[in-house]
Design a protein around this motif. Structure first.
Motif, PDB file in Angstrom:
ATOM      1  N   ARG A 187      48.614  41.191  66.632  1.00  0.00           N
ATOM      2  CA  ARG A 187      49.414  42.419  66.635  1.00  0.00           C
ATOM      3  C   ARG A 187      48.928  43.347  65.537  1.00  0.00           C
ATOM      4  N   PRO A 188      49.023  44.657  65.769  1.00  0.00           N
ATOM      5  CA  PRO A 188      48.575  45.606  64.739  1.00  0.00           C
ATOM      6  C   PRO A 188      49.496  45.566  63.526  1.00  0.00           C
ATOM      7  N   SER A 189      48.909  45.558  62.362  1.00  0.00           N
ATOM      8  CA  SER A 189      49.673  45.513  61.119  1.00  0.00           C
ATOM      9  C   SER A 189      49.096  46.517  60.133  1.00  0.00           C
ATOM     10  N   LYS A 190      49.956  47.012  59.278  1.00  0.00           N
ATOM     11  CA  LYS A 190      49.502  47.869  58.193  1.00  0.00           C
ATOM     12  C   LYS A 190      49.003  46.968  57.067  1.00  0.00           C
ATOM     13  N   THR A 191      47.761  47.190  56.649  1.00  0.00           N
ATOM     14  CA  THR A 191      47.146  46.368  55.616  1.00  0.00           C
ATOM     15  C   THR A 191      46.830  47.245  54.418  1.00  0.00           C
ATOM     16  N   VAL A 192      47.279  46.810  53.246  1.00  0.00           N
ATOM     17  CA  VAL A 192      47.080  47.570  52.008  1.00  0.00           C
ATOM     18  C   VAL A 192      46.192  46.750  51.078  1.00  0.00           C
ATOM     19  N   ILE A 193      45.091  47.336  50.654  1.00  0.00           N
ATOM     20  CA  ILE A 193      44.158  46.668  49.742  1.00  0.00           C
ATOM     21  C   ILE A 193      44.091  47.476  48.453  1.00  0.00           C
ATOM     22  N   SER A 194      44.385  46.826  47.341  1.00  0.00           N
ATOM     23  CA  SER A 194      44.330  47.469  46.021  1.00  0.00           C
ATOM     24  C   SER A 194      43.461  46.628  45.113  1.00  0.00           C
ATOM     25  N   TYR A 195      42.688  47.275  44.268  1.00  0.00           N
ATOM     26  CA  TYR A 195      41.877  46.509  43.335  1.00  0.00           C
ATOM     27  C   TYR A 195      41.632  47.292  42.050  1.00  0.00           C
ATOM     28  N   VAL A 196      41.439  46.517  40.986  1.00  0.00           N
ATOM     29  CA  VAL A 196      41.133  47.061  39.661  1.00  0.00           C
ATOM     30  C   VAL A 196      39.657  46.827  39.395  1.00  0.00           C
ATOM     31  N   TYR A 197      38.970  47.863  38.947  1.00  0.00           N
ATOM     32  CA  TYR A 197      37.546  47.751  38.674  1.00  0.00           C
ATOM     33  C   TYR A 197      37.286  47.111  37.312  1.00  0.00           C
ATOM     34  N   LYS A 198      36.164  46.423  37.231  1.00  0.00           N
ATOM     35  CA  LYS A 198      35.674  45.977  35.935  1.00  0.00           C
ATOM     36  C   LYS A 198      35.065  47.162  35.196  1.00  0.00           C
ATOM     37  N   ASP A 199      34.890  47.019  33.876  1.00  0.00           N
ATOM     38  CA  ASP A 199      34.282  48.083  33.086  1.00  0.00           C
ATOM     39  C   ASP A 199      32.872  48.361  33.580  1.00  0.00           C
ATOM     40  N   ALA A 200      32.539  49.653  33.706  1.00  0.00           N
ATOM     41  CA  ALA A 200      31.187  50.089  34.075  1.00  0.00           C
ATOM     42  C   ALA A 200      30.716  49.459  35.391  1.00  0.00           C
ATOM     43  N   ALA A 201      31.644  49.233  36.291  1.00  0.00           N
ATOM     44  CA  ALA A 201      31.298  48.594  37.562  1.00  0.00           C
ATOM     45  C   ALA A 201      30.774  49.621  38.556  1.00  0.00           C
ATOM     46  N   GLY A 202      29.961  49.138  39.510  1.00  0.00           N
ATOM     47  CA  GLY A 202      29.637  49.961  40.656  1.00  0.00           C
ATOM     48  C   GLY A 202      30.825  49.996  41.603  1.00  0.00           C
ATOM     49  N   TYR A 203      30.841  50.986  42.487  1.00  0.00           N
ATOM     50  CA  TYR A 203      31.979  51.151  43.374  1.00  0.00           C
ATOM     51  C   TYR A 203      31.638  50.643  44.778  1.00  0.00           C
ATOM     52  N   PRO A 204      32.274  49.577  45.238  1.00  0.00           N
ATOM     53  CA  PRO A 204      32.052  49.135  46.611  1.00  0.00           C
ATOM     54  C   PRO A 204      32.640  50.146  47.591  1.00  0.00           C
ATOM     55  N   ASP A 205      32.001  50.300  48.727  1.00  0.00           N
ATOM     56  CA  ASP A 205      32.483  51.198  49.766  1.00  0.00           C
ATOM     57  C   ASP A 205      33.699  50.556  50.438  1.00  0.00           C
ATOM     58  N   TYR A 206      34.812  51.261  50.453  1.00  0.00           N
ATOM     59  CA  TYR A 206      36.019  50.677  51.031  1.00  0.00           C
ATOM     60  C   TYR A 206      35.859  50.454  52.539  1.00  0.00           C
ATOM     61  N   LEU A 207      34.960  51.205  53.185  1.00  0.00           N
ATOM     62  CA  LEU A 207      34.690  50.955  54.596  1.00  0.00           C
ATOM     63  C   LEU A 207      33.998  49.608  54.789  1.00  0.00           C
ATOM     64  N   ASP A 208      33.136  49.240  53.857  1.00  0.00           N
ATOM     65  CA  ASP A 208      32.522  47.909  53.897  1.00  0.00           C
ATOM     66  C   ASP A 208      33.566  46.814  53.702  1.00  0.00           C
ATOM     67  N   ILE A 209      34.529  47.080  52.814  1.00  0.00           N
ATOM     68  CA  ILE A 209      35.603  46.107  52.604  1.00  0.00           C
ATOM     69  C   ILE A 209      36.420  45.932  53.875  1.00  0.00           C
ATOM     70  N   HIS A 210      36.697  47.034  54.559  1.00  0.00           N
ATOM     71  CA  HIS A 210      37.407  46.952  55.839  1.00  0.00           C
ATOM     72  C   HIS A 210      36.630  46.087  56.822  1.00  0.00           C
ATOM     73  N   ARG A 211      35.324  46.322  56.925  1.00  0.00           N
ATOM     74  CA  ARG A 211      34.505  45.534  57.843  1.00  0.00           C
ATOM     75  C   ARG A 211      34.485  44.052  57.448  1.00  0.00           C
ATOM     76  N   GLN A 212      34.425  43.795  56.143  1.00  0.00           N
ATOM     77  CA  GLN A 212      34.463  42.407  55.676  1.00  0.00           C
ATOM     78  C   GLN A 212      35.745  41.714  56.122  1.00  0.00           C
ATOM     79  N   LEU A 213      36.856  42.404  55.980  1.00  0.00           N
ATOM     80  CA  LEU A 213      38.136  41.814  56.386  1.00  0.00           C
ATOM     81  C   LEU A 213      38.176  41.559  57.890  1.00  0.00           C
ATOM     82  N   MET A 214      37.670  42.503  58.681  1.00  0.00           N
ATOM     83  CA  MET A 214      37.663  42.333  60.130  1.00  0.00           C
ATOM     84  C   MET A 214      36.814  41.130  60.529  1.00  0.00           C
ATOM     85  N   ASP A 215      35.635  41.014  59.910  1.00  0.00           N
ATOM     86  CA  ASP A 215      34.761  39.883  60.226  1.00  0.00           C
ATOM     87  C   ASP A 215      35.415  38.561  59.828  1.00  0.00           C
TER      88      ASP A 215
END
Length: 215
Positions: A137-165
């Motif tokens: 069933r379709p659900s609303k999914t909320v993803i929140s995260y805190v970055y490490k210092d001087a971290a690179g930024y992951p693409d949230y679209l990639d995170i969405h795809r990771q979750l789907m896979d």
């Protein structure tokens, strides 16, 4: 559910919240509806600021921001840095940029940056997926995260795809909701260990609101 920003007690005793602002701006090749909110703390021996001085300044900095294709996190970092430099009486400033869904990007997104006068920085990102299929069933999914210092930024679209896979695996498809939230949070934390210090995953449905965070 937001991610708490930790601040010294001395900051809390002299903290203020500006009236939020809303505007339409062009960024990343599209028209974006952005809600801006701001909190700040003044040094104990500093002169006060007129109401909404900082939020008005943040709006002007956002409107005039020169690099159209920067990530929103970078935009937020630049604006908060400029605010601290322009107003040395600030002990800390927290700027929250909420990007509302629209035709080209169907995600609600939030960038939150807190900067302190002593150089510390706390960054977090949140995005919401309205119709992610969870256990049939379709659900609303909320993803929140805190970055490490001087971290690179992951693409949230990639995170969405990771979750789907990950959810496509038969092993995970029938897990209880709380277990699934914990598993998803841990999976993301391991996948983005170099960039992310803490992850929260929430699976929301009409019957239940759940949350789990991994750190």
């Amino acid at each position: 559910m937001g991610l708490a920003q930790q601040r010294p007690v001395s900051s809390l005793l002299n903290s203020f919240e500006a009236s939020p602002s809303s505007l339409l701006i062009s960024h990343q090749g599209m028209l974006c509806h952005v809600e801006i909110s701001l909190e700040y703390g003044l040094k104990s021996d500093s002169r006060p600021l007129a109401r909404n001085t900082l939020i008005n300044e943040a709006v002007e900095l956002l409107i005039s921001y020169p690099n159209q294709y920067d990530y929103w996190e970078i935009v937020n970092l630049a604006i908060t840095q400029q605010l601290l430099e322009t107003y040395p009486q600030l002990e800390h400033v927290t700027l929250r940029l909420e990007m509302l869904p629209h035709e080209q990007t169907h995600y609600y997104r939030v960038s939150t940056v807190t900067r302190w006068a002593d150089g510390r920085v706390n960054e977090s990102w949140r995005f919401e997926i309205e119709d992610m299929p969870i256990q049939g069933r379709p659900s609303k999914t909320v993803i929140s995260y805190v970055y490490k210092d001087a971290a690179g930024y992951p693409d949230y679209l990639d995170i969405h795809r990771q979750l789907m896979d990950y959810l496509a695996s038969p092993v995970n498809s029938d897990a209880p909701s709380e277990q699934l939230e914990a598993t998803l949070a841990q999976h993301l934390l391991e996948s983005y260990a170099e960039a992310i210090a803490q992850v929260t995953v929430e699976l929301r449905s009409v019957e239940r609101l759940g949350s789990w965070h991994s750190r």
